[in-house]
Each structure stands twice: as C-alpha cells, then as structure tokens.
Design a protein around this motif. Structure first.
Motif, PDB file in Angstrom:
ATOM      1  N   SER A  25       0.824  -1.207   0.000  1.00 40.87           N
ATOM      2  CA  SER A  25       0.000   0.000   0.000  1.00 40.87           C
ATOM      3  C   SER A  25       0.858   1.258   0.000  1.00 40.87           C
ATOM      4  O   SER A  25       0.540   2.245  -0.675  1.00 40.87           O
ATOM      5  CB  SER A  25      -0.928  -0.001   1.219  1.00 40.87           C
ATOM      6  N   GLN A  44      -8.479 -10.674  -0.654  1.00 38.90           N
ATOM      7  CA  GLN A  44      -9.504 -10.160   0.246  1.00 38.90           C
ATOM      8  C   GLN A  44      -9.489 -10.896   1.581  1.00 38.90           C
ATOM      9  O   GLN A  44      -9.363 -12.110   1.639  1.00 38.90           O
ATOM     10  CB  GLN A  44     -10.880 -10.305  -0.406  1.00 38.90           C
ATOM     11  N   GLU A 101      -6.336  -5.226  10.913  1.00 39.04           N
ATOM     12  CA  GLU A 101      -7.496  -5.261  10.030  1.00 39.04           C
ATOM     13  C   GLU A 101      -7.881  -3.848   9.600  1.00 39.04           C
ATOM     14  O   GLU A 101      -8.089  -3.576   8.400  1.00 39.04           O
ATOM     15  CB  GLU A 101      -8.671  -5.944  10.726  1.00 39.04           C
ATOM     16  N   GLU A 105      -6.392  -1.760   5.878  1.00 40.43           N
ATOM     17  CA  GLU A 105      -7.432  -1.266   4.967  1.00 40.43           C
ATOM     18  C   GLU A 105      -7.329   0.247   4.805  1.00 40.43           C
ATOM     19  O   GLU A 105      -7.532   0.775   3.705  1.00 40.43           O
ATOM     20  CB  GLU A 105      -8.822  -1.666   5.472  1.00 40.43           C
ATOM     21  N   ARG A 108      -4.627   0.900   2.310  1.00 42.47           N
ATOM     22  CA  ARG A 108      -5.078   0.607   0.946  1.00 42.47           C
ATOM     23  C   ARG A 108      -5.982   1.713   0.421  1.00 42.47           C
ATOM     24  O   ARG A 108      -5.878   2.135  -0.737  1.00 42.47           O
ATOM     25  CB  ARG A 108      -5.793  -0.746   0.904  1.00 42.47           C
ATOM     26  N   ARG A 118      -7.521  -0.153  -7.161  1.00 44.26           N
ATOM     27  CA  ARG A 118      -7.565  -1.285  -6.233  1.00 44.26           C
ATOM     28  C   ARG A 118      -8.409  -2.406  -6.826  1.00 44.26           C
ATOM     29  O   ARG A 118      -9.507  -2.168  -7.321  1.00 44.26           O
ATOM     30  CB  ARG A 118      -8.170  -0.855  -4.902  1.00 44.26           C
ATOM     31  N   THR A 120      -9.369  -6.705  -5.878  1.00 46.58           N
ATOM     32  CA  THR A 120      -9.179  -7.873  -5.016  1.00 46.58           C
ATOM     33  C   THR A 120      -9.106  -9.115  -5.888  1.00 46.58           C
ATOM     34  O   THR A 120      -9.917  -9.309  -6.790  1.00 46.58           O
ATOM     35  CB  THR A 120     -10.331  -8.018  -4.011  1.00 46.58           C
TER      36      THR A 120
END
Length: 405
Positions: A25, A44, A101, A105, A108, A118, A120
């Motif tokens: 990221s 994911q 978690e 995110e 990202r 982006r 997945t």
C-alpha cells in the motif's frame, strides 16, 4: 491438466503492486502520487498475525493519524523462564498499537485516494510477451477456477505479497532458500480491569521455553481487544497449545476470542530483491522483519517506499539497474540493526538458561535507555560511548557467567 489461457489483455500499468499490506500500500500510494498508473492487487480478507506495535518514527514518517492508534503502550514487561518480571518503562513517549485489520485497509484506501486502482484477487503468475514485457495474471475474487485468469501488462512489478511470496518464487533467485519463524496469535476481547494479568498500556513479552523454544510469546494491548501470540521455528511445536497455555497463566482463558491467524515470518533480508529487469520485492517478501524482535510494520513500509522510489527511477531512466537501489539503501540504513538483532536471537534465545540472563540484562537502566532510543528512532545509538562501554562489560559478564542471572 493444463492451466487456462489468460483472458483479453485490456490495460497497461506503469506498475502492478501485488499485495496490499503496509508495504504494498505504501509503494502504491507513493507511485500513484507521482502520477504513475498503478494497480494494487490484494487478496480479500487476509490479516497477518501481528502484535501491531508501531514506533513514533513510523507515525511521523508515514503520517499515521491518531484515529488508527487503538492503544498507547508506555511500558514493556519481560518475563523470564524463572517467572521473574522486568519492567521497561518508556520515558516521555509511547509505542502506538494498531489493529491490522483496520490499519491495513486504511493504507489501501489511502493508496486508492492517491490514484492507485484497487482490485481484489489472487496473483497467479507472470508471463512474458514476445518482446519480453510482463503480463501479470490474476484471478479476481469470486471467479471460478475454470474461468481464465485476468491479465494486465506491467512495465514494472512490486512483489509485496508476504512471506513465501509467489512473485519472488517466480522471479527472484534465492527465494526458495529463505528461513522462517512460524507465528500464530489469537485476538481476544480485552478483560475487565483487575481480572487478569494484563494492563491496557503494557506490552508483555514472555521468554519461556515451554511457550516458545527458540523465539518468544507475547500479549499486546489493542484497546478493546488484545493480541496473544507466539512464534517458533521448531517443526512439530504446537503454537496453538502454547497460546492456550499463555492465556491460562495470564488469566485470559475466559476472554472471548474474536479471530485467529497464523503465518510464516521471514528471519532475515533476502540477498537479492530484484530480477534485474522489471520486478522488485518489498516487505515480508524481501525478508525485512527484524530478528529477535519480530518487528515488521515499520520496515515493511520503509521497504515499500524504497521499492517505489527504485521503480520510479527505472521508469524515468529506462535503467533496470535502479531496481537494485531498494535493497542497497535499506541495508545501508538498517543492515547493522538487523545484524545485531540476528546475533542476539542466535545467542540469547537458544535455551532457558540464556533467556534468563537475557531478561536480567533488560533490567539494566543503560540497556533500557539505549534499547528504547534505538527502537523509537530506528537507528543504533552512537552518542553515549560511556553507556555502550558499561553495556559491553555487563554483557560480557553474562556471556561468561560472571554475573548472577
């Protein structure tokens, strides 16, 4: 059975970043902010087992907002095989704790806001067109195994897909020789104050052979939750059993388990991070987890930044040799720290007798001061020769058994 052919190649990117952890990221955000076309491909729902500690330098260098800091640890406690507890307070500072978690995110999303696309999906392989240019094949999340993988052209590729990187295995020599510590942790609901051997502002590190024969176990606060984990290289050693034992001795058995995770953690930086053409590694894929401490978030983000700068130089000049600067610059800045920590792990973690002496060393004020300065600022402290001299003689006394444990 042959693999299905890729679908239609519809897009070309300056860089495809495989892996959306802190390293990938960070790399994607950096390149996108320079105006490069970037695809950030991430699996994911993947969360790495991690204590979640980030030093002040990371918070400063990478502009991490307070909202992501779920706890502030102002002390570490080291527990020896004899059950002796050594407290290491942080004078005038703290270590930030993050929930991976939410933290990953957010990183990202920030890369996406900078302009990275982006997606997945799961990386499949790199193929070459007739002119030698790279095709990155991946399978979108939810696609059937029978459907052909998607393909995009990539002028460059950053492999930030973690330990046992598939990008590294396909593109970089020596990836198959990497060694790992295997880590497992359980995220639990934080116990009520006074009901367990737990403090919301303290990181506990357990150096006991029955919990880990060659590494350590930990209990780290995360605000409403906590991470209880263990690492070991020893095959056949039950990490889950060790975590269960740690929860019992700390009075955390009855706390609700939110989730569990396990993964390998590399022991040392790989000798080569690039393929000399268009691929460079970053983060765990490059092996940049600090020995002895197992710290990886800062080094992953720093490695991601350096990989992005190396890719930018390659794209700007057309010189693939620029990819090699990522490793050179990282090792120049942090190689000595990794060497010292590697020696520490090799010597002090080999037996409970040595672990006992190691924890005894941690009770020394000189060692505590220099340890925290080095950790918080991510560099060896050179400004206090007298303290270094005192540490040297104390260390030698423990090595030779001349000082009591």
């Amino acid at each position: 059975m042959s693999r299905p052919e890729p679908g239609i190649v519809a897009e070309t990117f300056d860089c495809v970043v495989v892996g959306g952890g802190p390293s990938g990221s960070t790399a994607a955000r950096h390149l996108a902010s320079q105006g490069r076309t970037v695809l950030l491909l991430d699996r994911q729902g993947r969360i790495k087992p991690c204590g979640g500690a980030i030093p002040p330098r990371l918070i400063r260098d990478f502009d991490i907002p307070d909202s992501l800091i779920c706890a502030r640890a102002n002390e570490a406690r080291m527990i020896a095989p004899s059950d002796r507890r050594v407290h290491m307070p942080i004078e005038g500072g703290y270590v930030g704790m993050v929930n991976r978690e939410a933290f990953d995110e957010w990183l990202r999303a920030r890369a996406g806001s900078a302009g990275a696309q982006r997606r997945t999906g799961t990386f499949d392989r790199i193929e070459r067109e007739a002119d030698g240019s790279a095709l990155v094949l991946y399978r979108p999340t939810g696609a059937s195994r029978e459907s052909p993988p998607m393909a995009v052209r990539a002028r460059t590729i950053i492999g930030a897909d973690g330990a046992r990187s598939n990008v590294a295995a396909q593109a970089v020599k020596g990836a198959d020789r990497q060694r790992y510590v295997f880590a497992y942790h359980e995220i639990i609901k934080t116990p009520a104050a006074g009901t367990a051997d737990f403090e919301a502002s303290r990181c506990d590190v357990w150096y006991q052979g029955h919990l880990s024969p060659d590494f350590y176990a930990w209990i780290f606060p995360h605000g409403d939750t906590a991470s209880i984990g263990v690492g070991s290289m020893q095959k056949g050693f039950s990490l889950r059993t060790a975590v269960t034992a740690l929860r019992k001795v700390a009075g955390l058995t009855d706390c609700e388990t939110v989730r569990t995770e396990g993964a390998p953690i590399p022991l040392k930086p790989m000798k080569r991070w690039d393929n000399g053409k268009d691929v460079v590694l970053a983060g765990d894929a490059a092996g940049v987890v600090a020995p002895a401490s197992g710290e990886g978030i800062y080094y992953a983000m720093e490695g991601g930044r350096l990989a992005a700068e190396a890719v930018e130089a390659t794209l700007a000049t057309g010189k693939a040799s620029a990819l090699g600067t990522a490793r050179k610059r990282f090792m120049k800045a942090h190689g000595k720290v990794f060497l010292v920590l590697g020696v520490m792990q090799h010597f002090w973690y080999r037996s409970d007798k040595r672990r006992e002496r190691f924890v005894s060393l941690c009770d020394d004020p000189d060692i505590q001061e220099l340890t925290w300065q080095a950790y918080m600022n991510k560099e060896l402290v050179r400004a206090k020769p007298a303290a270094h001299a005192r540490i040297f003689f104390k260390d030698m006394g423990h090595l030779l058994g001349l000082r009591p444990a």
